[in-house]
Design a protein around this motif. Structure first.
Motif: not given
Length: 161
Positions: A89-115
């Protein structure tokens, strides 16, 4: 191969162990192998912070709903971590969130309860061996702001209250 204890500088305060003790003591934890973490780093073309690798290699993925309970009970303004992402998920969600509008160049590692997501900046990961800032991506506003100077201090914030 380095031992997991070598991943966190013994001279600095390690808030990882106390965070896990406070918020995950009743969970069955499954550490992630250093080889699997290294494979993720190769896929992302980064070196993840040693403190994050220490958490993964000693405890694995954490689920921390008690963080939310504690901060709500105390009426504290604090971004609330709920789940640490699997390596895939670190790998795939980092790519997916970039495609949905998150600025590029970030590596996601954890979430809150709201996404919303906690992340590291890709460029910060070039500082091999150092503990780097944690950033918070607000999905609704599509904004990223620094939430802590280091991963270790970010975990400490949850235990201070």
């Amino acid at each position: 191969m380095r031992s997991t204890d070598d991943l966190v500088n013994s001279s600095e305060d390690n808030f990882i162990d106390s965070f896990v003790e406070e918020f995950c003591k009743n969970q069955t934890l499954t550490p992630i192998s250093i080889a699997d973490i290294a494979e993720l780093e190769a896929r992302l073309i980064v070196t993840l912070p040693n403190s994050y690798k220490y958490l993964l290699s000693n405890y694995g993925l954490l689920h921390t709903p008690n963080v939310m309970t504690k901060t709500c009970d105390l009426s504290v303004e604090l971004t609330q971590v709920q789940d640490f992402l699997s390596l895939e998920d670190v790998y795939s969600l980092s790519k997916l969130y970039e495609m949905s509008g998150m600025p590029k160049g970030h590596i996601l590692f954890a979430s809150d309860c709201k996404g919303n997501m906690f992340c590291f900046k890709h460029e910060d990961c070039e500082k091999i061996g150092s503990d780097i800032p944690v950033w918070f991506y607000n999905q609704n506003n599509q904004t990223i702001e620094k939430t802590a100077d280091t991963f270790n201090l970010w975990l400490r914030e949850f235990s201070v209250y």
